[in-house]
Scaffold this motif. Structure first.
Motif, PDB file in Angstrom:
ATOM      1  N   ALA A 199      12.194  17.198   6.097  1.00 20.92           N
ATOM      2  CA  ALA A 199      12.888  17.726   7.277  1.00 20.92           C
ATOM      3  C   ALA A 199      14.281  17.149   7.470  1.00 20.92           C
ATOM      4  N   ASP A 200      14.610  16.067   6.801  1.00 24.31           N
ATOM      5  CA  ASP A 200      15.871  15.363   7.026  1.00 24.31           C
ATOM      6  C   ASP A 200      16.970  15.950   6.140  1.00 24.31           C
ATOM      7  N   PRO A 201      17.967  16.619   6.715  1.00 23.36           N
ATOM      8  CA  PRO A 201      19.022  17.225   5.893  1.00 23.36           C
ATOM      9  C   PRO A 201      19.887  16.201   5.165  1.00 23.36           C
ATOM     10  N   ALA A 202      19.842  14.947   5.610  1.00 27.61           N
ATOM     11  CA  ALA A 202      20.646  13.908   4.970  1.00 27.61           C
ATOM     12  C   ALA A 202      19.967  13.318   3.739  1.00 27.61           C
ATOM     13  N   GLN A 203      18.694  13.641   3.518  1.00 22.74           N
ATOM     14  CA  GLN A 203      17.955  13.116   2.370  1.00 22.74           C
ATOM     15  C   GLN A 203      17.771  14.229   1.347  1.00 22.74           C
ATOM     16  N   TRP A 204      18.212  13.973   0.116  1.00 20.67           N
ATOM     17  CA  TRP A 204      18.285  15.025  -0.901  1.00 20.67           C
ATOM     18  C   TRP A 204      17.298  14.823  -2.050  1.00 20.67           C
ATOM     19  N   VAL A 205      17.008  13.583  -2.415  1.00 21.48           N
ATOM     20  CA  VAL A 205      16.140  13.278  -3.558  1.00 21.48           C
ATOM     21  C   VAL A 205      15.222  12.129  -3.162  1.00 21.48           C
ATOM     22  N   ALA A 206      13.979  12.140  -3.679  1.00 23.00           N
ATOM     23  CA  ALA A 206      13.047  11.039  -3.414  1.00 23.00           C
ATOM     24  C   ALA A 206      12.505  10.477  -4.721  1.00 23.00           C
ATOM     25  N   ILE A 207      12.207   9.184  -4.692  1.00 25.90           N
ATOM     26  CA  ILE A 207      11.501   8.501  -5.770  1.00 25.90           C
ATOM     27  C   ILE A 207      10.211   7.948  -5.183  1.00 25.90           C
ATOM     28  N   ILE A 208       9.091   8.173  -5.871  1.00 23.65           N
ATOM     29  CA  ILE A 208       7.807   7.585  -5.483  1.00 23.65           C
ATOM     30  C   ILE A 208       7.398   6.574  -6.536  1.00 23.65           C
ATOM     31  N   THR A 209       7.027   5.374  -6.109  1.00 26.07           N
ATOM     32  CA  THR A 209       6.570   4.338  -7.017  1.00 26.07           C
ATOM     33  C   THR A 209       5.474   3.535  -6.338  1.00 26.07           C
ATOM     34  N   GLY A 210       4.989   2.500  -7.020  1.00 23.53           N
ATOM     35  CA  GLY A 210       3.915   1.686  -6.467  1.00 23.53           C
ATOM     36  C   GLY A 210       4.301   0.218  -6.403  1.00 23.53           C
ATOM     37  N   ALA A 211       3.730  -0.493  -5.440  1.00 23.56           N
ATOM     38  CA  ALA A 211       3.960  -1.936  -5.329  1.00 23.56           C
ATOM     39  C   ALA A 211       3.033  -2.661  -6.310  1.00 23.56           C
ATOM     40  N   GLY A 212       3.513  -3.780  -6.851  1.00 22.90           N
ATOM     41  CA  GLY A 212       2.674  -4.589  -7.723  1.00 22.90           C
ATOM     42  C   GLY A 212       2.567  -4.008  -9.121  1.00 22.90           C
ATOM     43  N   ARG A 213       1.381  -4.090  -9.718  1.00 23.16           N
ATOM     44  CA  ARG A 213       1.217  -3.744 -11.131  1.00 23.16           C
ATOM     45  C   ARG A 213       0.657  -2.352 -11.368  1.00 23.16           C
ATOM     46  N   ALA A 214       0.495  -1.549 -10.337  1.00 34.58           N
ATOM     47  CA  ALA A 214      -0.020  -0.190 -10.513  1.00 34.58           C
ATOM     48  C   ALA A 214       0.855   0.808  -9.776  1.00 34.58           C
ATOM     49  N   PHE A 215       0.845   2.039 -10.272  1.00 35.17           N
ATOM     50  CA  PHE A 215       1.478   3.150  -9.557  1.00 35.17           C
ATOM     51  C   PHE A 215       0.527   3.602  -8.452  1.00 35.17           C
ATOM     52  N   CYS A 216      -0.633   4.096  -8.845  1.00 38.10           N
ATOM     53  CA  CYS A 216      -1.682   4.470  -7.887  1.00 38.10           C
ATOM     54  C   CYS A 216      -2.970   4.640  -8.661  1.00 38.10           C
ATOM     55  N   ALA A 217      -4.017   3.940  -8.235  1.00 38.75           N
ATOM     56  CA  ALA A 217      -5.316   3.999  -8.912  1.00 38.75           C
ATOM     57  C   ALA A 217      -6.190   5.128  -8.396  1.00 38.75           C
TER      58      ALA A 217
END
Length: 269
Positions: free
Chosen positions: A55-73
């Protein structure tokens, strides 16, 4: 030119961290003690973050990552075994896998294991950057489950039937290099370079008109639902994102910047 400062969100979230660097949103799944496995509360938090991004017109691209040693189990099976709910928001696993109206690009920075729903989150992104020691799998059949967060449909559409069945029906683990050869990983880099590489891809996107990027993604996605190439091409001018691009200031700015031999100044409007 100095790069924009990174602005963290107020600490309102328990299971996800959000930072904004200019028009780039960085979403970090933050349950490292559970290898970023998700339960209902975590799903809802990530879904709300992605709602805000969309919804935010000021945000154009996103990166998703994980904290620690995994992305997502994937699913938090321990939480499930304890009687906890694994209900998900309408937008799907991690607030993403059933989100079919987001035309802004999302990059998965897979810093470690992407198992089950974690693999499905990665497949739901537009670009996948993987650490060289990451691992991908849909191990659900090994615990009596099925990958119902879109993976059973996305993977065959991405890499073909036999290759997908070779992963889905065995629950086997796939290396990043194999993922790249199969076509669902864009780049493989050392673990310490995953976010740098993801940011590099994001920078390339941010050099483009954000409205043109959204139009291109919408047209490509919607074209996949058409029964033929001919019909996909015939229907490509019907989307809202293309109409927004054609009516925008940026649509005039691009050719003007080219004629004046300068970098375009995109406004996203």
């Amino acid at each position: 030119m100095t790069s924009p400062s990174v602005v963290p969100d107020p600490p309102a979230h328990r299971y996800v961290r959000v930072e904004r660097s200019g028009p780039l949103t960085i979403v970090t799944l933050d349950r490292p003690d559970r290898l970023n496995a998700l339960h209902t509360a975590a799903h809802n938090e990530v879904a709300a973050v992605l709602d805000d991004f969309a919804a935010d017109p000021a945000q154009w691209v996103a990166i998703i990552t994980g904290a620690g040693r995994a992305f997502c189990a994937g699913n938090d099976l321990r939480y499930m075994a304890e009687g906890g709910s694994l209900e998900r928001p309408p937008s799907g696993f991690g607030g993403l896998t059933s989100r079919f109206d987001l035309n802004k690009p999302i990059i998965a920075a897979v810093n470690g294991a992407a198992m089950g729903g974690g693999f499905e989150i990665a497949l739901s992104c537009d670009i996948v950057i993987a650490a060289d020691d990451a691992v991908f799998a849909m191990p659900e059949p090994r615990v009596g489950l099925a990958a119902l967060a879109s993976g059973l449909h996305r993977l065959p559409r991405t890499i073909g039937w036999q290759q997908a069945m070779g992963i889905i029906l065995t629950g086997r683990r796939v290396t990043p290099e194999e993922g790249r050869s199969l076509g669902f990983v864009n780049a493989v880099v050392p673990r310490d370079d995953v976010m740098t590489e993801a940011r590099r891809w994001a920078t390339l996107m941010l050099e483009c008109s954000p409205l043109a990027i959204r139009a291109a993604k919408e047209i490509a996605r919607d074209g996949l639902s058409q029964p033929s190439l001919e019909q996909a091409i015939a229907s490509q001018r019907s989307g809202a994102a293309l109409h927004a691009m054609l009516a925008s200031e940026d649509y005039r700015e691009g050719p003007l910047a080219f004629a004046e031999k300068r970098q375009p100044r995109w406004q996203g409007r």
